[in-house]
Scaffold this motif. Structure first.
Motif, mmCIF file in Angstrom:
data_model
loop_
_atom_site.group_PDB
_atom_site.id
_atom_site.type_symbol
_atom_site.label_atom_id
_atom_site.label_comp_id
_atom_site.label_asym_id
_atom_site.label_seq_id
_atom_site.Cartn_x
_atom_site.Cartn_y
_atom_site.Cartn_z
ATOM 1 N N LYS A 128 22.324 36.524 29.977
ATOM 2 C CA LYS A 128 21.145 37.371 30.174
ATOM 3 C C LYS A 128 20.035 36.660 30.947
ATOM 4 O O LYS A 128 19.106 37.302 31.443
ATOM 5 N N TYR A 129 20.147 35.331 31.055
ATOM 6 C CA TYR A 129 19.141 34.571 31.794
ATOM 7 C C TYR A 129 19.601 34.239 33.221
ATOM 8 O O TYR A 129 18.876 33.585 33.951
ATOM 9 N N TRP A 130 20.780 34.677 33.594
ATOM 10 C CA TRP A 130 21.273 34.399 34.940
ATOM 11 C C TRP A 130 20.468 35.196 35.964
ATOM 12 O O TRP A 130 19.970 36.286 35.682
ATOM 13 N N THR A 131 20.400 34.667 37.155
ATOM 14 C CA THR A 131 19.791 35.424 38.248
ATOM 15 C C THR A 131 20.794 36.461 38.762
ATOM 16 O O THR A 131 21.994 36.410 38.456
ATOM 17 N N TRP A 132 20.291 37.404 39.531
ATOM 18 C CA TRP A 132 21.158 38.449 40.102
ATOM 19 C C TRP A 132 22.253 37.850 40.989
ATOM 20 O O TRP A 132 23.415 38.245 40.906
ATOM 21 N N SER A 133 21.918 36.877 41.806
ATOM 22 C CA SER A 133 22.899 36.263 42.697
ATOM 23 C C SER A 133 23.949 35.488 41.906
ATOM 24 O O SER A 133 25.135 35.475 42.268
ATOM 25 N N GLU A 134 23.547 34.828 40.800
ATOM 26 C CA GLU A 134 24.513 34.112 39.964
ATOM 27 C C GLU A 134 25.488 35.084 39.313
ATOM 28 O O GLU A 134 26.688 34.804 39.193
ATOM 29 N N LEU A 135 24.984 36.227 38.917
ATOM 30 C CA LEU A 135 25.847 37.248 38.320
ATOM 31 C C LEU A 135 26.869 37.771 39.326
ATOM 32 O O LEU A 135 28.045 37.965 39.003
ATOM 33 N N LEU A 136 26.430 37.960 40.562
ATOM 34 C CA LEU A 136 27.353 38.426 41.601
ATOM 35 C C LEU A 136 28.427 37.391 41.904
ATOM 36 O O LEU A 136 29.599 37.737 42.106
ATOM 37 N N VAL A 137 28.044 36.113 41.944
ATOM 38 C CA VAL A 137 29.022 35.046 42.201
ATOM 39 C C VAL A 137 30.060 34.999 41.084
ATOM 40 O O VAL A 137 31.264 34.850 41.333
ATOM 41 N N SER A 138 29.603 35.121 39.851
ATOM 42 C CA SER A 138 30.529 35.097 38.725
ATOM 43 C C SER A 138 31.510 36.267 38.789
ATOM 44 O O SER A 138 32.703 36.119 38.524
ATOM 45 N N LEU A 139 31.009 37.453 39.154
ATOM 46 C CA LEU A 139 31.890 38.613 39.291
ATOM 47 C C LEU A 139 32.868 38.436 40.439
ATOM 48 O O LEU A 139 34.020 38.880 40.366
ATOM 49 N N LYS A 140 32.434 37.791 41.497
ATOM 50 C CA LYS A 140 33.318 37.516 42.621
ATOM 51 C C LYS A 140 34.474 36.621 42.172
ATOM 52 O O LYS A 140 35.630 36.830 42.568
ATOM 53 N N GLN A 141 34.183 35.637 41.338
ATOM 54 C CA GLN A 141 35.238 34.774 40.807
ATOM 55 C C GLN A 141 36.179 35.570 39.900
ATOM 56 O O GLN A 141 37.403 35.389 39.951
ATOM 57 N N CYS A 142 35.607 36.427 39.064
ATOM 58 C CA CYS A 142 36.438 37.268 38.198
ATOM 59 C C CYS A 142 37.382 38.138 39.021
ATOM 60 O O CYS A 142 38.536 38.363 38.647
ATOM 61 N N GLN A 143 36.892 38.645 40.138
ATOM 62 C CA GLN A 143 37.716 39.467 41.020
ATOM 63 C C GLN A 143 38.933 38.708 41.504
ATOM 64 O O GLN A 143 40.045 39.249 41.557
ATOM 65 N N GLU A 144 38.760 37.438 41.840
ATOM 66 C CA GLU A 144 39.874 36.622 42.326
ATOM 67 C C GLU A 144 40.842 36.239 41.213
ATOM 68 O O GLU A 144 41.978 35.853 41.488
ATOM 69 N N LEU A 145 40.400 36.351 39.962
ATOM 70 C CA LEU A 145 41.239 35.956 38.834
ATOM 71 C C LEU A 145 41.883 37.153 38.128
ATOM 72 O O LEU A 145 42.538 36.983 37.103
ATOM 73 N N LEU A 146 41.657 38.339 38.646
ATOM 74 C CA LEU A 146 42.288 39.520 38.053
ATOM 75 C C LEU A 146 43.805 39.429 38.196
ATOM 76 O O LEU A 146 44.321 38.916 39.188
ATOM 77 N N PRO A 147 44.582 39.926 37.211
ATOM 78 C CA PRO A 147 44.106 40.604 35.991
ATOM 79 C C PRO A 147 43.906 39.668 34.799
ATOM 80 O O PRO A 147 43.488 40.097 33.734
ATOM 81 N N GLY A 148 44.249 38.363 34.956
ATOM 82 C CA GLY A 148 44.198 37.455 33.818
ATOM 83 C C GLY A 148 42.845 37.347 33.166
ATOM 84 O O GLY A 148 42.729 37.224 31.946
ATOM 85 N N VAL A 149 41.778 37.422 33.949
ATOM 86 C CA VAL A 149 40.433 37.243 33.419
ATOM 87 C C VAL A 149 40.043 38.342 32.436
ATOM 88 O O VAL A 149 39.139 38.169 31.615
ATOM 89 N N CYS A 150 40.718 39.479 32.493
ATOM 90 C CA CYS A 150 40.370 40.598 31.609
ATOM 91 C C CYS A 150 40.592 40.256 30.140
ATOM 92 O O CYS A 150 40.006 40.882 29.259
#
Length: 545
Positions: A113-135
């Motif tokens: 909840k304390y992450w910046t907007w850009s940090e949140l986007l970077v984390s989601l970008k990493q999750c995208q590359e790790l699909l579907p295991g990250v789910c």
């Protein structure tokens, strides 16, 4: 002498690491299982990972954690990849004086909840590359939840998230416009995040949208974003990617409801989909969304070119599907005004497609009958479309023409149209007979249902004036014209006999009208009560013209 186990680790074919198996096995349950019991003072083993989360760079972080006595820098930029790798290496079972790696990443995730907007986007970008295991590890779900909360809060306050980073495009775009007014600027304030999410693939976008729907996010904003996403991604996407994007957008719009997206946008989606090999289910959903709101369509919307492999000018089959979906929404329950709008649209479409030389009679008839009969107040436009169709399709037999004419309600033709039909050689003779007979029956019903109407201030003047006028062609004269057109075949002899019978019935009807007029004149001479206050004159049906 200490045992030493040299372990060679091949990570996804990207890089080979030589590590001490004892160090890794003290933190990783997976390595410990692979090695099993020690075989001697020194031995060598090799492990190959084909699907290590995050690749060689992420394995290096895991190795550093093990060699650094269970300590490593965990931040929003590597949290997603480290989480997947930690569970992959089964690092949730061992504690060596400190928290295991899985416990550490869970603790770090609480700070999202304390992450910046850009940090949140970077984390989601990493999750995208790790699909579907990250789910499976909860990281993606928490990131999506945090993202949607930020967006919902942003749309409610018409500003950017309070924790947004100044280097974010969304932050700059939102804050630059939040102080301005007007509908256009309001739209920009609500859509500042569109550009930031365009980089995500269709699978992640679908997850984001589902999370938005579960939080009752504004459906209009979701639809606008999906169309923006589609327009932004299409120019550089491959055909397979375009199909995936198209199907994702259609499925989502269909689930949100047809009223969430503009009708113009639906036709834009349809025209794009016609160039792609999308699934039949997806295509049917586009057609049903358009068909259910057909009263919003224009003639230009329906003039869709026929597929290349066919000879028709327009795609009549597709338009018939639209009408089918519209009727399927329940015409008996909808306002009559909606139904009449579509009926008018059908008539205009008939006039456009009638000159198509490849349009089959039964297909043209299907267009005429696409709506229930009560949707039309008049069938004159249908008659003129049929006239044009018969002019172009001059090779049709009498039977084929009669099949098409079954869609024409003769009682809803104006006297001018009936008069034209009785002289129209392009129509079959039986059709002219049906038209005249229907008009005769309608006139007779009007006489039976109508009581003598109150007279005007000067009914005699009206009667005398009507008698002086030149009489137009009556139904009687039209029947005589039809008789003259028939040749001497056996079938036409029967028709001639039938027409002559109609001729006598028309004469009887006119005689009744004449007697009624005489009675009205006598009533006026003898003093018809309150005739000065009457609102209407002699019925038009009973007067000569």
């Amino acid at each position: 002498m200490d045992k030493y186990v040299e372990l060679e680790v091949d990570v996804n074919g990207e890089e080979i690491f030589i590590v001490d198996a004892r160090v890794l096995s003290s933190y990783s349950g997976r390595i410990k299982r692979i090695l099993g019991k020690p075989k001697g003072v020194y031995y060598y083993q090799k492990v190959i990972f084909h699907d290590f989360p995050g690749g060689s760079s992420n394995f290096e972080l895991i190795a550093r954690f093990c060699y650094n006595n269970g300590r490593v820098d965990i931040n929003p930029l590597n949290l997603s990849t480290i989480t997947c790798a930690a569970y992959f290496m089964e690092m949730d079972e061992f504690i060596t004086g400190t928290e295991n790696l899985c416990q550490q990443v869970e603790k770090s995730l609480e700070e999202i909840k304390y992450w910046t907007w850009s940090e949140l986007l970077v984390s989601l970008k990493q999750c995208q590359e790790l699909l579907p295991g990250v789910c499976s590890f909860g990281t993606l779900a928490k990131c999506l939840d945090c993202l949607v909360k930020r967006l919902a809060s942003s749309c409610e306050t018409s500003s950017c998230p309070s924790t947004s980073s100044p280097d974010s495009f969304g932050f700059r775009f939102s804050c630059d416009t939040r102080s301005t007014d007007g509908p256009k600027n309001n739209f920009f304030r609500d859509s500042w995040w569109f550009e930031d999410l365009v980089a995500f693939n269709t699978r992640l976008i679908e997850m984001i949208v589902k999370s938005m729907v579960s939080r009752n996010f504004d459906n209009g904003s979701i639809c606008r974003f999906l169309l923006f996403y589609q327009k932004s991604r299409f120019p550089s996407a491959s055909m397979d990617d375009k199909i995936r994007i198209m199907e994702m957008v259609v499925e989502t719009l269909y689930s949100l409801g047809t009223q969430s997206v503009s009708y113009k946008s639906l036709f834009w989606i349809l025209r794009l989909s016609m160039k792609m090999d999308i699934s039949q289910c997806c295509r049917a959903k586009i057609e049903s969304m358009i068909g259910s709101r057909l009263d919003e369509a224009t003639l230009d919307n329906l003039l869709l070119r026929s597929p290349i492999q066919r000879h028709h000018l327009y795609d009549v089959n597709l338009v018939l599907k639209f009408f089918k979906y519209f009727v399927g929404t329940g015409v008996c329950c909808m306002p009559l005004s909606r139904l009449k709008k579509v009926a008018r649209l059908v008539d205009l479409y008939l006039l456009e497609v009638a000159p198509d030389p490849h349009l089959k009679p039964l297909k043209f008839l299907a267009l005429i009958n696409a709506l229930p009969d009560y949707a039309r107040d008049s069938c004159d436009e249908v008659y003129y479309a049929l006239n044009l169709y018969f002019e172009v399709h001059s090779g049709l037999s009498e039977e084929q023409k009669m099949e098409v004419c079954f869609g024409l309600n003769y009682e809803k033709l104006s006297p001018e149209a009936v008069n034209h039909l009785s002289r129209n050689t392009k129509f079959p003779s039986k059709s002219a007979i049906h038209a005249l007979f229907s008009q005769q029956c309608k006139s007779k019903r009007l006489l039976q249902d109508t009581n003598p109407a109150p007279l005007t201030d000067s009914p005699l003047t009206t009667l005398e004036t009507s008698r002086k006028g030149t009489r137009d062609d009556s139904a009687d004269q039209q029947i005589v014209l039809c008789v003259k057109k028939l040749d001497g075949s056996d079938e036409n002899k029967k028709i001639r006999a039938h027409l002559q019978g109609m001729h006598w019935r028309v004469m009887e009807l006119e005689n009744d009208c004449r007697n009624m007029q005489i009675q009205m004149e006598q009533m006026v001479k003898s003093g018809f009560p309150n005739h000065a206050k009457a609102k209407s004159g002699v019925p038009k049906l009973c007067s000569y013209h």
